[in-house]
Scaffold this motif. Structure first.
Motif, PDB file in Angstrom:
ATOM      1  N   ILE A 128       0.858  -1.183   0.000  1.00 54.00           N
ATOM      2  CA  ILE A 128       0.000   0.000   0.000  1.00 54.00           C
ATOM      3  C   ILE A 128       0.893   1.233   0.000  1.00 54.00           C
ATOM      4  O   ILE A 128       1.837   1.315   0.790  1.00 54.00           O
ATOM      5  CB  ILE A 128      -0.919   0.022   1.247  1.00 54.00           C
ATOM      6  N   LEU A 129       0.606   2.157  -0.909  1.00 50.56           N
ATOM      7  CA  LEU A 129       1.332   3.437  -0.905  1.00 50.56           C
ATOM      8  C   LEU A 129       0.358   4.512  -0.474  1.00 50.56           C
ATOM      9  O   LEU A 129      -0.723   4.628  -1.037  1.00 50.56           O
ATOM     10  CB  LEU A 129       1.846   3.780  -2.306  1.00 50.56           C
ATOM     11  N   GLU A 141      -1.086  -4.516   7.694  1.00 52.39           N
ATOM     12  CA  GLU A 141      -0.671  -4.832   9.074  1.00 52.39           C
ATOM     13  C   GLU A 141       0.438  -3.896   9.547  1.00 52.39           C
ATOM     14  O   GLU A 141       0.457  -3.471  10.696  1.00 52.39           O
ATOM     15  CB  GLU A 141      -0.199  -6.296   9.185  1.00 52.39           C
ATOM     16  N   GLU A 142       1.357  -3.601   8.657  1.00 51.69           N
ATOM     17  CA  GLU A 142       2.457  -2.711   9.035  1.00 51.69           C
ATOM     18  C   GLU A 142       1.943  -1.275   9.247  1.00 51.69           C
ATOM     19  O   GLU A 142       2.301  -0.621  10.228  1.00 51.69           O
ATOM     20  CB  GLU A 142       3.535  -2.696   7.942  1.00 51.69           C
ATOM     21  N   ILE A 175       0.880   4.350  14.796  1.00 52.08           N
ATOM     22  CA  ILE A 175      -0.070   5.252  15.444  1.00 52.08           C
ATOM     23  C   ILE A 175       0.205   6.708  15.025  1.00 52.08           C
ATOM     24  O   ILE A 175       1.359   7.122  14.940  1.00 52.08           O
ATOM     25  CB  ILE A 175       0.055   5.159  16.985  1.00 52.08           C
ATOM     26  N   GLY A 176      -0.847   7.432  14.759  1.00 51.91           N
ATOM     27  CA  GLY A 176      -0.687   8.844  14.400  1.00 51.91           C
ATOM     28  C   GLY A 176      -0.403   9.075  12.940  1.00 51.91           C
ATOM     29  O   GLY A 176      -0.399  10.209  12.484  1.00 51.91           O
ATOM     30  N   SER A 177      -0.162   8.003  12.181  1.00 50.00           N
ATOM     31  CA  SER A 177       0.126   8.184  10.763  1.00 50.00           C
ATOM     32  C   SER A 177      -1.168   8.457   9.994  1.00 50.00           C
ATOM     33  O   SER A 177      -2.263   8.249  10.505  1.00 50.00           O
ATOM     34  CB  SER A 177       0.798   6.934  10.199  1.00 50.00           C
ATOM     35  N   MET A 178      -0.977   8.908   8.756  1.00 48.67           N
ATOM     36  CA  MET A 178      -2.130   9.224   7.921  1.00 48.67           C
ATOM     37  C   MET A 178      -3.007   7.990   7.730  1.00 48.67           C
ATOM     38  O   MET A 178      -4.230   8.057   7.824  1.00 48.67           O
ATOM     39  CB  MET A 178      -1.615   9.708   6.573  1.00 48.67           C
ATOM     40  N   ARG A 222      -3.309   5.346   9.586  1.00 48.43           N
ATOM     41  CA  ARG A 222      -3.998   4.987  10.818  1.00 48.43           C
ATOM     42  C   ARG A 222      -5.192   5.917  11.067  1.00 48.43           C
ATOM     43  O   ARG A 222      -6.254   5.485  11.493  1.00 48.43           O
ATOM     44  CB  ARG A 222      -2.983   5.064  11.986  1.00 48.43           C
ATOM     45  N   ARG A 223      -4.978   7.184  10.794  1.00 50.42           N
ATOM     46  CA  ARG A 223      -6.065   8.148  10.994  1.00 50.42           C
ATOM     47  C   ARG A 223      -7.260   7.816  10.104  1.00 50.42           C
ATOM     48  O   ARG A 223      -8.394   7.759  10.558  1.00 50.42           O
ATOM     49  CB  ARG A 223      -5.580   9.571  10.678  1.00 50.42           C
TER      50      ARG A 223
END
Ligand SMILES: Nc1ncnc2c1ncn2[C@@H]1O[C@H](COP(=O)(O)OP(=O)(O)OP(=O)(O)O)[C@@H](O)[C@H]1O
Ligand SMILES: [Mg+2]
Length: 472
Positions: free
Chosen positions: A416-417, A431-432, A437-440, A442-443
């Motif tokens: 995934i990019l 999964e990675e 946490i806090g990444s785009m 994840r948001r």
């Protein structure tokens, strides 16, 4: 333009011939008289050229305004629903009136220029003629030329002035011809894509290994990077997902593969060879795209599904492709079935239906590389599930690019990019990425799962209420 060449251009030759024969005759009678007869010709040429420039400009303005008007009209006709929905009829009507008025004014000005030219050139030429006659008359009185010469001269002078008058007209009319010619050449000069050129002339299908190395891209009419320093690698048969906000460059990135545009920096390798060494035609045969904005021709659904498949296909094959794309039932419900004409002259399909027809087309085309640009965005969840199944099957053994806004659609991808303003800000598997946490990513994931949960809860509550009602 046609009129200019057929009528005027040929006229120039005739004008020159008449002029020079008559002038030679006058010079033969008397050299001084010969020069006297043409003194104002530079002036008349200068006036003609001055008008030529003005009329060219006026004609350009006029044509530009005509283009504005036809664009306004065309947009209003095709976008009539938008105009109505936003109650903009009055505004659009006023706009049309204004554009139309401007066209009228510019047309008037053009005519004015033309009509000014005639009297002006006639005054100068009339003056020239009068001057010639008077001068010749004095020469006759002085005995410099004979009376017979004078009579001959009066005849010849008319035939000397007449072609000059016509030349002026040709020059002024040439201006409209020139403008039309320029506009035509602007279109004709557009470079034609060479479909067959390429250092490699591959025979079989591609394997589908793709590598981007620091690829950047700017649109030829743009200034800023739409893709910036993007690197990744996909193995044959793998799937790669592009996620990113609107305008982040996802469509632009995948459009580099069939060479709709050539990247500006870096390197793209397909099966280990430079992408630019492959003929465009070959690439486009190998790559199947389900475009973000599906486009169908005003032809039968069958023709649309068969478009660009490039081999003979049976009705069974067409139907199974349509079934896989979850659109067969829709088509079968039309009285004319697969012969139903779509578009302006036929039935109107919904956005989702159109998209599914283009998916059926791509299934039939059976390409080695598959690009799905937001291909389930225009359908409901149930249909999406059906299409997703078909697409999952389709993705087997193909290198697939998936562009989607929903995490659910990209979760299963091998890579995934996450794109932001043309740059890769995150890459990895679901999964990675989800653990960052806090990444785009994840948001987006959090927001979408929350929405999904809320939806589910609402549906459950509705069911619960319905059940309680029933029990009552
Ligand atoms: N043909 C074009 N010429 C010039 N600029 C373009 C062209 N197409 C797109 N752009 C610009 O490139 C940028 C990226 O557009 P692109 O369509 O690739 O975004 P996207 O990620 O596919 O967005 P979306 O999710 O809305 O489909 C935008 O700023 C857009 O204005
Ligand atoms: Mg897009």
């Amino acid at each position: 333009l046609r009129r200019f060449f057929s009528e005027q251009a040929i006229g120039v030759g005739r004008i020159a011939l008449i002029f020079f024969v008559n002038w030679a005759a006058i010079l033969y009678i008397n050299v001084k008289l010969g020069w006297i007869s043409v003194v104002t010709i530079p002036l008349i040429l200068w006036v003609s050229l001055w008008f030529f420039k003005r009329v060219t400009k006026a004609y350009e303005d006029y044509q530009a305004q005509e283009a504005v008007l036809s664009t306004t009209l065309q947009e209003n006709l095709t976008g009539v629903r938008v105009v109505k929905a936003f109650a903009r009829q009055d505004y659009e009507m006023q706009k049309f009136e204004k554009d139309n008025w401007l066209k009228y004014v510019k047309g008037k000005f053009l005519l004015l220029m033309h009509s000014l030219f005639w009297p002006l050139s006639d005054i100068v030429l009339g003056g020239q003629m009068l001057f010639g006659f008077v001068f010749a008359a004095f020469m006759t009185l002085n005995g410099e030329i004979r009376v017979g010469d004078f009579v001959a001269y009066t005849g010849l002078l008319v035939w000397l002035i007449f072609p000059i008058r016509n030349l002026g007209r040709v020059i002024v009319q040439a201006s409209s011809g020139m403008v039309s010619y320029q506009r035509l050449m602007d279109v004709a000069k557009q470079a034609r894509e060479d479909l067959d050129e390429g250092k490699i002339q591959p025979q079989g299908p591609v394997r589908g290994e793709i590598e981007f190395k620091n690829v950047s891209f700017i649109y030829s009419d743009g200034t800023k990077h739409v893709i910036k320093d993007v690197s990744f690698r996909v193995e044959p048969g793998q799937s790669i997902a592009l996620l990113g906000s609107t305008g982040s460059g996802k469509t632009s990135l995948v459009n580099l593969l069939p060479r709709f545009h050539d990247f500006t920096d870096g390197e793209i390798l397909l099966d280990g060879a430079d992408l630019r060494d492959y003929p465009r035609k070959y690439l486009r045969e190998q790559i199947g795209i389900v475009q973000q904005e599906p486009f169908l021709f005003s032809r039968s659904i069958r023709e649309n599904i068969l478009y660009g498949v490039g081999r003979s296909v049976t009705q069974d094959e067409i139907e199974s492709a349509a079934k896989a794309a979850a659109v067969h039932d829709v088509i079968a419900a039309f009285p004319d079935g697969y012969n139903t004409v779509v578009g302006e002259k036929g039935v109107t399909l919904s956005g989702g239906q159109k998209q599914r027809v283009t998916i059926a087309r791509t299934i039939l085309k059976n390409p080695k590389i598959l690009i799905l640009d937001d291909s389930t965005s225009a359908v409901d969840t149930e249909t999406e599930a059906a299409i997703r199944q078909a697409l999952d099957d389709l993705m087997q053994n193909r290198t697939t690019f998936i562009i989607a806004h929903r995490i659910q659609s990209v979760m299963k991808a091998d890579l995934i990019l996450v794109l932001d303003k043309g740059q890769v800000v995150q890459h990895g598997t679901h999964e990675e990425l989800v653990t960052q946490i806090g990444s785009m990513y994840r948001r987006v994931y959090d927001i979408q799962t929350r929405i999904d949960e809320e939806l589910e809860r609402e549906i459950m509550m509705k069911d619960e209420r319905a059940r309680m009602k029933d029990e009552w």
